[in-house]
Write an enzyme that holds these catalytic residues in place. Structure first.
Site, PDB file in Angstrom:
ATOM      1  N   CYS A 116      11.726  26.298  48.352  1.00 55.22           N
ATOM      2  CA  CYS A 116      11.269  25.669  49.524  1.00 55.22           C
ATOM      3  C   CYS A 116      11.041  26.644  50.578  1.00 55.22           C
ATOM      4  O   CYS A 116      10.442  26.802  51.519  1.00 55.22           O
ATOM      5  CB  CYS A 116      11.966  24.565  49.810  1.00 55.22           C
ATOM      6  SG  CYS A 116      13.723  24.870  49.911  1.00 55.22           S
ATOM      7  N   GLU A 119      14.856  16.112  52.448  1.00 54.79           N
ATOM      8  CA  GLU A 119      14.551  17.498  52.683  1.00 54.79           C
ATOM      9  C   GLU A 119      13.124  17.865  51.828  1.00 54.79           C
ATOM     10  O   GLU A 119      13.436  17.613  50.517  1.00 54.79           O
ATOM     11  CB  GLU A 119      15.661  18.360  52.276  1.00 54.79           C
ATOM     12  CG  GLU A 119      16.563  18.014  53.175  1.00 54.79           C
ATOM     13  CD  GLU A 119      16.320  18.278  54.661  1.00 54.79           C
ATOM     14  OE1 GLU A 119      15.383  18.921  55.114  1.00 54.79           O
ATOM     15  OE2 GLU A 119      16.948  17.335  55.425  1.00 54.79           O
TER      16      GLU A 119
HETATM   17  P1  NAP Z   1       9.615  16.322  43.306  1.00 53.51           P
HETATM   18  O1  NAP Z   1       8.596  16.165  42.407  1.00 53.51           O
HETATM   19  O2  NAP Z   1       9.187  15.531  44.459  1.00 53.51           O
HETATM   20  O3  NAP Z   1      10.866  15.599  42.384  1.00 53.51           O
HETATM   21  C1  NAP Z   1      12.258  15.582  43.322  1.00 53.51           C
HETATM   22  C2  NAP Z   1      12.865  14.577  42.618  1.00 53.51           C
HETATM   23  O4  NAP Z   1      12.381  13.181  42.980  1.00 53.51           O
HETATM   24  C3  NAP Z   1      13.042  14.424  40.942  1.00 53.51           C
HETATM   25  O5  NAP Z   1      14.418  14.267  40.849  1.00 53.51           O
HETATM   26  C4  NAP Z   1      12.096  13.409  40.821  1.00 53.51           C
HETATM   27  O6  NAP Z   1      12.363  12.787  39.486  1.00 53.51           O
HETATM   28  C5  NAP Z   1      12.203  12.502  41.863  1.00 53.51           C
HETATM   29  N1  NAP Z   1      11.309  11.473  41.892  1.00 53.51           N
HETATM   30  C6  NAP Z   1       9.841  11.589  41.571  1.00 53.51           C
HETATM   31  N2  NAP Z   1       9.070  10.526  41.864  1.00 53.51           N
HETATM   32  C7  NAP Z   1      10.034   9.598  42.602  1.00 53.51           C
HETATM   33  C8  NAP Z   1       9.940   8.410  43.199  1.00 53.51           C
HETATM   34  N3  NAP Z   1       8.709   7.471  43.195  1.00 53.51           N
HETATM   35  N4  NAP Z   1      11.132   7.635  43.620  1.00 53.51           N
HETATM   36  C9  NAP Z   1      12.212   8.434  43.528  1.00 53.51           C
HETATM   37  N5  NAP Z   1      12.455   9.478  43.089  1.00 53.51           N
HETATM   38  C10 NAP Z   1      11.370  10.413  42.609  1.00 53.51           C
HETATM   39  O7  NAP Z   1       9.992  17.647  43.640  1.00 53.51           O
HETATM   40  P2  NAP Z   1      10.391  18.873  42.601  1.00 53.51           P
HETATM   41  O8  NAP Z   1       8.927  19.177  41.837  1.00 53.51           O
HETATM   42  O9  NAP Z   1      11.502  18.630  41.787  1.00 53.51           O
HETATM   43  O10 NAP Z   1      10.825  19.875  43.687  1.00 53.51           O
HETATM   44  C11 NAP Z   1      10.083  20.877  44.175  1.00 53.51           C
HETATM   45  C12 NAP Z   1       9.934  20.481  45.867  1.00 53.51           C
HETATM   46  O11 NAP Z   1      11.190  20.376  46.564  1.00 53.51           O
HETATM   47  C13 NAP Z   1       8.995  21.426  46.574  1.00 53.51           C
HETATM   48  O12 NAP Z   1       8.147  20.763  47.440  1.00 53.51           O
HETATM   49  C14 NAP Z   1      10.156  22.112  47.413  1.00 53.51           C
HETATM   50  O13 NAP Z   1       9.738  22.741  48.604  1.00 53.51           O
HETATM   51  C15 NAP Z   1      10.970  20.966  47.566  1.00 53.51           C
HETATM   52  N6  NAP Z   1      12.231  21.269  48.018  1.00 53.51           N
HETATM   53  C16 NAP Z   1      13.008  21.221  49.337  1.00 53.51           C
HETATM   54  C17 NAP Z   1      14.136  21.757  49.590  1.00 53.51           C
HETATM   55  C18 NAP Z   1      14.540  21.730  51.065  1.00 53.51           C
HETATM   56  O14 NAP Z   1      15.605  21.693  51.463  1.00 53.51           O
HETATM   57  N7  NAP Z   1      13.768  21.275  52.104  1.00 53.51           N
HETATM   58  C19 NAP Z   1      15.077  22.467  48.639  1.00 53.51           C
HETATM   59  C20 NAP Z   1      14.418  22.614  47.618  1.00 53.51           C
HETATM   60  C21 NAP Z   1      13.179  21.978  46.976  1.00 53.51           C
HETATM   61  P3  NAP Z   1      11.502  13.497  38.218  1.00 53.51           P
HETATM   62  O15 NAP Z   1      11.823  14.575  37.903  1.00 53.51           O
HETATM   63  O16 NAP Z   1      11.913  12.234  37.045  1.00 53.51           O
HETATM   64  O17 NAP Z   1      10.116  13.060  38.799  1.00 53.51           O
END
Ligand code: NAP
Ligand code: MG
Length: 515
Positions: free
Chosen positions: A320, A286
């Site tokens: 999101c 997601e």
């Molecule tokens: P993010 O930067 O993509 O991080 C999400 C998770 O992925 C974190 O636990 C992060 O760990 C991990 N991660 C980072 N690099 C990775 C890799 N190479 N391999 C595996 N995991 C990795 O997103 P965010 O900034 O936390 O959240 C904001 C985003 O989430 C926005 O784009 C928002 O729209 C989206 N979102 C979507 C939904 C939905 O239901 N569609 C709901 C909520 C949020 P680290 O923190 O250690 O980097």
């Protein structure tokens, strides 16, 4: 028999008793800052020298706590434990697993304000937003527990006189849950307990900005009777531990919520079959959104302005589902814009520990800088109406910002900003408005304000988003009432909090016996 599902009510903080209760928990939480939290692998607490520091985004030097950090060796150890545990956990009674969720929900409900206070500090959430995050975590536990009971005997299929046929669901294996910081409790909880209640074992890697709430959930699950090794808590760097687990041949599936960038990377890496791997990995992914509210020429403009304001600035636009685009019919564009600008000017940005704060900070320095970079882009692409600045003296505060007269193709109207910034574009008729609304690579949420039944029906068919709302804002989906997930680059549309969600964590097995 369990009672029918009903969502957890939100707390009314205008009632003094409720206000006092949260104030007390905030004081207690502040007195407990700076603690250390270990990893949990097979129930064992493991402390490492390398730590993740969790800060309060509203007071950037205030440390919420220090969390031990998993490396590849510890991730490997956790994988081994999860794999061994799966061999017996997969055969446990679904009712028993659901009971863990029901008990966990009850534990959290009894200590609700303690969790909410923690979310105010670790997530920088205003009271109302933090309370809704806690309520949603409870909802996921209650809803998925009931869904598991509904699915436990499988689905009826046809049998014939000579044969008896059955169709039931079995778990997949070891799942990796990678969660975001924005719904630090609810999404992290939902994406951890869904795989667990369906009979899988889980490696939980929370967002590095907000890992402590996950430790608190682990304690609750243990208290609720979850055996050791079923969920393993391994915070660590996304790029190090995340990649390692995504690539691991023993990983059976990955449940990820986060950015488009990381989501697509996981999707690609998970598709590679590693030496010794016996399956194709399943991914539940997601990602982001660029969510539009369309306002028709006959709409109730006050209601629309109110919904736009709430959807754009709730939790500083870091949902999101947040409204970051408004497409208004040219007949009402100016009036609507003025109403939204007026409402925006009245918003108080402040420390979320205060009861009256409507909008708090953004999550960290990187977000703060990214949002202000988009503000600079907006100044070139459109007309700044209000906001457009921030204050990082004590925390990461960005003022709510409106840009007008944007081309629907402009970067401000196409790219996810993830902050309190909303852009306006004009459409000359309703068809054009829907065309503009669909013109992003995302497809998560959207809303339409209209009193024209033909237009509402057109939007129902043609507005291509996973969650479409009429005459209300585009945020605040409730588990079991608004199953949530998006189309296109918003993700695999697994619909969290919906009737099909758990099935993504299982596989159907057909058995047929000749009589
Ligand atoms: P993010 O930067 O993509 O991080 C999400 C998770 O992925 C974190 O636990 C992060 O760990 C991990 N991660 C980072 N690099 C990775 C890799 N190479 N391999 C595996 N995991 C990795 O997103 P965010 O900034 O936390 O959240 C904001 C985003 O989430 C926005 O784009 C928002 O729209 C989206 N979102 C979507 C939904 C939905 O239901 N569609 C709901 C909520 C949020 P680290 O923190 O250690 O980097
Ligand atoms: Mg991030």
């Amino acid at each position: 028999m369990v009672t029918p599902y009903k969502h957890e009510p939100f707390t009314d903080f205008s009632i003094e008793e409720n206000r006092r209760a949260l104030e007390k928990e905030l004081q207690l939480a502040e007195a407990n800052l700076g603690k250390e939290y270990p990893l949990i692998i097979g129930g064992e607490r493991i402390t490492t020298d390398d730590k993740i520091t969790s800060f309060n985004p509203a007071k950037k030097d205030q440390v919420i706590g220090y969390v031990s950090k998993a490396n590849r060796e510890l991730a490997e150890k956790a994988m081994k434990v999860a794999d061994e545990t799966f061999q017996w956990w997969r055969k446990t009674k679904p009712e028993m697993r659901a009971d863990i969720l029901f008990r966990a929900a009850a534990i959290i409900r009894r200590r609700k304000h303690e969790f909410t206070a923690h979310l105010v500090l670790e997530g920088g959430k205003p009271w109302k937003e933090a309370d809704a995050d806690t309520a949603e975590a409870i909802d996921f536990l209650e809803y998925y527990g009931r869904q598991m009971i509904r699915l436990k005997d499988g689905v009826e299929i046809n049998s014939r006189e000579v044969e008896n046929n059955r169709y039931h669901y079995i778990p997949l294996g070891v799942g990796v849950t990678i969660s975001p910081w924005n719904f630090l409790f609810a999404i992290m909880c939902g994406t951890t307990v869904a795989p667990m209640v369906t009979g899988n074992t889980v490696l939980l890697k929370p967002a590095s900005t907000t890992p402590i709430i996950s430790y608190k959930l682990m304690e609750v699950l243990e208290e609720a009777g979850m055996p050791d090794g079923v969920v393993n808590f391994i915070p660590g760097s996304g790029s190090e531990v995340g990649d390692y687990l995504v690539d691991h041949p023993k990983t059976r599936f990955i449940s990820f919520t986060g950015s488009r960038e990381v989501g697509t990377r996981i999707f690609e890496r998970a598709s590679v079959v590693q030496p010794g791997q016996k399956w194709l990995k399943r991914t539940i992914i997601e990602m982001g959104g660029k969510d539009t509210i369309v306002v028709d020429e006959d709409a109730d403009l006050d209601a629309a302005a109110e919904a736009i304001t709430y959807s754009a600035y709730g939790f500083s636009g870091q949902k999101c589902s947040a409204c970051s685009r408004v497409i208004a019919h040219e007949a009402v564009y100016d009036e609507l814009l003025e109403l939204v600008v007026e409402k925006t000017k009245k918003i108080k940005v402040d420390d979320p520990t205060n009861y009256y704060t409507y909008m708090g900070p953004v999550i960290d320095e990187a977000s703060y800088n990214k949002i202000l970079d988009y503000v600079d882009i907006g100044k070139q692409e459109g007309k700044l109406m209000v906001g457009g600045d921030g204050n990082n003296t004590t925390g990461w505060f960005v003022n709510p910002t409106v840009f007008a007269d944007l081309d629907p193709k402009s970067r401000l109207m196409q790219e996810e900003i993830f902050g309190p910034v909303v852009g306006f574009s004009k459409a000359s008729n309703f068809d054009e408005a829907i065309e503009y609304a669909n013109d992003t690579e995302y497809g998560l949420t959207g809303a339409v304000f209209s009193n024209n039944r033909v237009h509402i029906e057109k939007a129902r068919e043609d507005f291509h988003v996973g969650n479409l709302y009429f005459n209300r804002g585009c945020t605040a989906a409730i588990v079991g009432y608004h199953p949530f997930g998006g189309f296109n680059m918003s993700g695999t549309d697994s619909k969290a909090g919906g009737p099909d969600y758990l099935v993504h964590h299982m596989q159907g097995k057909t058995t047929s016996e000749m009589l």
